[in-house]
Design a protein around this motif. Structure first.
Motif, PDB file in Angstrom:
ATOM      1  N   SER A  50      29.632  45.368  39.906  1.00 16.49           N
ATOM      2  CA  SER A  50      28.945  44.188  40.449  1.00 16.49           C
ATOM      3  C   SER A  50      29.035  43.051  39.444  1.00 16.49           C
ATOM      4  O   SER A  50      29.182  41.887  39.810  1.00 16.49           O
ATOM      5  CB  SER A  50      27.477  44.506  40.740  1.00 16.49           C
ATOM      6  N   LEU A  51      28.963  43.398  38.170  1.00 17.16           N
ATOM      7  CA  LEU A  51      29.061  42.403  37.102  1.00 17.16           C
ATOM      8  C   LEU A  51      30.428  41.721  37.090  1.00 17.16           C
ATOM      9  O   LEU A  51      30.530  40.522  36.843  1.00 17.16           O
ATOM     10  CB  LEU A  51      28.792  43.080  35.757  1.00 17.16           C
ATOM     11  N   VAL A  52      31.470  42.468  37.406  1.00 15.83           N
ATOM     12  CA  VAL A  52      32.825  41.906  37.464  1.00 15.83           C
ATOM     13  C   VAL A  52      32.874  40.743  38.451  1.00 15.83           C
ATOM     14  O   VAL A  52      33.488  39.714  38.191  1.00 15.83           O
ATOM     15  CB  VAL A  52      33.855  42.998  37.857  1.00 15.83           C
ATOM     16  N   LEU A  53      32.174  40.894  39.571  1.00 18.44           N
ATOM     17  CA  LEU A  53      32.190  39.849  40.600  1.00 18.44           C
ATOM     18  C   LEU A  53      31.137  38.774  40.374  1.00 18.44           C
ATOM     19  O   LEU A  53      31.070  37.810  41.121  1.00 18.44           O
ATOM     20  CB  LEU A  53      31.983  40.481  41.980  1.00 18.44           C
ATOM     21  N   ALA A  54      30.316  38.925  39.351  1.00 16.57           N
ATOM     22  CA  ALA A  54      29.235  37.965  39.106  1.00 16.57           C
ATOM     23  C   ALA A  54      29.650  36.818  38.199  1.00 16.57           C
ATOM     24  O   ALA A  54      28.845  35.939  37.923  1.00 16.57           O
ATOM     25  CB  ALA A  54      28.042  38.696  38.501  1.00 16.57           C
ATOM     26  N   ASP A  56      30.858  33.841  38.174  1.00 17.51           N
ATOM     27  CA  ASP A  56      31.124  32.798  39.160  1.00 17.51           C
ATOM     28  C   ASP A  56      32.158  31.766  38.735  1.00 17.51           C
ATOM     29  O   ASP A  56      33.059  31.440  39.488  1.00 17.51           O
ATOM     30  CB  ASP A  56      29.830  32.077  39.524  1.00 17.51           C
ATOM     31  N   ASP A  57      32.015  31.220  37.537  1.00 16.56           N
ATOM     32  CA  ASP A  57      32.912  30.143  37.118  1.00 16.56           C
ATOM     33  C   ASP A  57      34.364  30.589  37.096  1.00 16.56           C
ATOM     34  O   ASP A  57      35.246  29.887  37.577  1.00 16.56           O
ATOM     35  CB  ASP A  57      32.524  29.615  35.735  1.00 16.56           C
ATOM     36  N   VAL A  58      34.614  31.753  36.535  1.00 17.00           N
ATOM     37  CA  VAL A  58      35.983  32.260  36.445  1.00 17.00           C
ATOM     38  C   VAL A  58      36.535  32.551  37.829  1.00 17.00           C
ATOM     39  O   VAL A  58      37.659  32.178  38.160  1.00 17.00           O
ATOM     40  CB  VAL A  58      36.042  33.540  35.569  1.00 17.00           C
ATOM     41  N   ILE A  59      35.732  33.201  38.656  1.00 14.71           N
ATOM     42  CA  ILE A  59      36.208  33.556  39.991  1.00 14.71           C
ATOM     43  C   ILE A  59      36.433  32.301  40.820  1.00 14.71           C
ATOM     44  O   ILE A  59      37.465  32.175  41.491  1.00 14.71           O
ATOM     45  CB  ILE A  59      35.218  34.518  40.681  1.00 14.71           C
ATOM     46  N   ASP A  60      35.490  31.380  40.780  1.00 11.55           N
ATOM     47  CA  ASP A  60      35.640  30.156  41.574  1.00 11.55           C
ATOM     48  C   ASP A  60      36.882  29.369  41.173  1.00 11.55           C
ATOM     49  O   ASP A  60      37.573  28.813  42.016  1.00 11.55           O
ATOM     50  CB  ASP A  60      34.398  29.260  41.435  1.00 11.55           C
ATOM     51  N   GLU A  61      37.158  29.334  39.875  1.00  5.85           N
ATOM     52  CA  GLU A  61      38.303  28.562  39.388  1.00  5.85           C
ATOM     53  C   GLU A  61      39.628  29.262  39.645  1.00  5.85           C
ATOM     54  O   GLU A  61      40.574  28.651  40.120  1.00  5.85           O
ATOM     55  CB  GLU A  61      38.134  28.319  37.888  1.00  5.85           C
ATOM     56  N   ARG A  67      35.997  35.109  45.879  1.00  5.57           N
ATOM     57  CA  ARG A  67      34.607  34.687  46.091  1.00  5.57           C
ATOM     58  C   ARG A  67      34.268  34.667  47.574  1.00  5.57           C
ATOM     59  O   ARG A  67      33.208  35.089  47.988  1.00  5.57           O
ATOM     60  CB  ARG A  67      34.378  33.301  45.476  1.00  5.57           C
ATOM     61  N   THR A  68      35.174  34.159  48.400  1.00  8.70           N
ATOM     62  CA  THR A  68      34.909  34.048  49.840  1.00  8.70           C
ATOM     63  C   THR A  68      35.257  35.330  50.587  1.00  8.70           C
ATOM     64  O   THR A  68      35.059  35.396  51.796  1.00  8.70           O
ATOM     65  CB  THR A  68      35.710  32.880  50.444  1.00  8.70           C
ATOM     66  N   ARG A  69      35.768  36.307  49.865  1.00 13.89           N
ATOM     67  CA  ARG A  69      36.166  37.612  50.435  1.00 13.89           C
ATOM     68  C   ARG A  69      37.238  37.457  51.517  1.00 13.89           C
ATOM     69  O   ARG A  69      37.268  38.192  52.490  1.00 13.89           O
ATOM     70  CB  ARG A  69      34.966  38.381  51.005  1.00 13.89           C
ATOM     71  N   THR A  70      38.122  36.468  51.306  1.00  8.58           N
ATOM     72  CA  THR A  70      39.239  36.270  52.235  1.00  8.58           C
ATOM     73  C   THR A  70      40.568  36.661  51.592  1.00  8.58           C
ATOM     74  O   THR A  70      41.616  36.480  52.195  1.00  8.58           O
ATOM     75  CB  THR A  70      39.309  34.796  52.698  1.00  8.58           C
ATOM     76  N   GLU A  73      45.110  42.120  49.913  1.00  5.83           N
ATOM     77  CA  GLU A  73      45.150  43.201  48.924  1.00  5.83           C
ATOM     78  C   GLU A  73      45.927  42.801  47.667  1.00  5.83           C
ATOM     79  O   GLU A  73      45.541  43.142  46.548  1.00  5.83           O
ATOM     80  CB  GLU A  73      45.745  44.472  49.535  1.00  5.83           C
ATOM     81  N   THR A  74      47.001  42.053  47.823  1.00  2.01           N
ATOM     82  CA  THR A  74      47.784  41.601  46.674  1.00  2.01           C
ATOM     83  C   THR A  74      46.935  40.722  45.748  1.00  2.01           C
ATOM     84  O   THR A  74      46.976  40.865  44.524  1.00  2.01           O
ATOM     85  CB  THR A  74      49.032  40.826  47.140  1.00  2.01           C
ATOM     86  N   GLU A  75      46.160  39.824  46.323  1.00  2.00           N
ATOM     87  CA  GLU A  75      45.289  38.955  45.518  1.00  2.00           C
ATOM     88  C   GLU A  75      44.202  39.765  44.815  1.00  2.00           C
ATOM     89  O   GLU A  75      43.862  39.487  43.667  1.00  2.00           O
ATOM     90  CB  GLU A  75      44.662  37.876  46.404  1.00  2.00           C
ATOM     91  N   TRP A  76      43.651  40.776  45.522  1.00  2.00           N
ATOM     92  CA  TRP A  76      42.654  41.635  44.886  1.00  2.00           C
ATOM     93  C   TRP A  76      43.265  42.377  43.702  1.00  2.00           C
ATOM     94  O   TRP A  76      42.623  42.544  42.649  1.00  2.00           O
ATOM     95  CB  TRP A  76      42.050  42.629  45.888  1.00  2.00           C
ATOM     96  N   TRP A  77      44.494  42.853  43.829  1.00  2.00           N
ATOM     97  CA  TRP A  77      45.147  43.553  42.705  1.00  2.00           C
ATOM     98  C   TRP A  77      45.398  42.604  41.541  1.00  2.00           C
ATOM     99  O   TRP A  77      45.217  42.970  40.376  1.00  2.00           O
ATOM    100  CB  TRP A  77      46.448  44.217  43.148  1.00  2.00           C
ATOM    101  N   ARG A  78      45.812  41.388  41.825  1.00  2.00           N
ATOM    102  CA  ARG A  78      46.024  40.403  40.753  1.00  2.00           C
ATOM    103  C   ARG A  78      44.707  40.154  40.019  1.00  2.00           C
ATOM    104  O   ARG A  78      44.661  40.119  38.787  1.00  2.00           O
ATOM    105  CB  ARG A  78      46.587  39.107  41.356  1.00  2.00           C
ATOM    106  N   PHE A  79      43.624  40.007  40.751  1.00  2.00           N
ATOM    107  CA  PHE A  79      42.299  39.829  40.174  1.00  2.00           C
ATOM    108  C   PHE A  79      41.905  41.048  39.322  1.00  2.00           C
ATOM    109  O   PHE A  79      41.449  40.906  38.191  1.00  2.00           O
ATOM    110  CB  PHE A  79      41.295  39.614  41.320  1.00  2.00           C
ATOM    111  N   ALA A  80      42.091  42.234  39.847  1.00  2.00           N
ATOM    112  CA  ALA A  80      41.683  43.467  39.151  1.00  2.00           C
ATOM    113  C   ALA A  80      42.461  43.696  37.863  1.00  2.00           C
ATOM    114  O   ALA A  80      41.925  44.249  36.903  1.00  2.00           O
ATOM    115  CB  ALA A  80      41.854  44.667  40.081  1.00  2.00           C
TER     116      ALA A  80
END
Length: 194
Positions: A50-54, A56-61, A67-70, A73-80
């Protein structure tokens, strides 16, 4: 302790003095004097995934579709897999002051020792109940806050394989979180034995 207007006002009007500390980076061990009689230390814990997704500034940028959960899967892997996003045991690194890329069992032991020395541990999943219990113990009254629900972290990840990857990557942080939950002032209803 996360900002809570009702608790903050109650503490300001009582004999208690509230000081908040948010650990964003660590140059020295935090709360080294937690045993002093003049200090009531409060640690609010949160599941590492949960902390990984908290953050905000990094995720929003960098990852607005996360952040919008749109995101697909490729984008989720890049994020992870983004090593610059502090996916590896962030809470563990902060509590043990580990600036290293990889965490170790030694840091888990050090962080657990710090958690044990903390006066009160609160789990963010039942923060409202915990703040009420804390206020009662401290002898302050709170205005009833609205109940906030924090879903289990796996509900925030639409792709189980990405969740499993991050879970493995954060296994030591999860170990610390599970330990801290055993010391929590209030046992969240998800953890109560029937």
């Amino acid at each position: 302790l996360p900002h809570n207007e009702s608790l903050f006002q109650a503490l300001q009007s009582s004999q208690w003095r509230m000081v908040t500390l948010e650990l964003e980076h660590c140059d020295h061990p935090p709360l080294v004097q937690v045993e002093t009689t003049d200090l009531v230390s409060v640690l609010v814990i949160k599941h590492p995934l949960s902390l990984v997704l908290a953050q905000d500034d990094v995720i929003d940028e960098r990852y607005p579709t996360i952040r919008t959960r749109t995101a697909n899967e490729t984008e989720w892997w890049r994020f992870a897999r983004d090593d610059d996003h502090h996916h590896d045991n962030l809470d563990l690194k902060l509590l043990s002051c580990c600036g290293e890329k990889n965490t170790s069992v030694a840091q888990v032991v050090a962080a657990k020792e710090l958690v044990k020395r903390t006066t009160f541990v609160l789990d963010i999943r039942c923060l409202d109940e915990s703040l009420e219990a804390l206020a009662l113990l401290l002898g302050v009254s709170l205005h009833r806050s609205r109940l906030r629900h924090h879903p289990p972290p796996d509900k925030d990840y639409p792709f189980p394989n990405v969740y499993d990857y991050l879970e493995r990557r954060n296994r030591l942080g999860i170990e610390l979180y599970e330990f801290a939950k055993t010391l929590s002032l209030v046992k969240c209803h998800q953890d109560r034995v029937p």
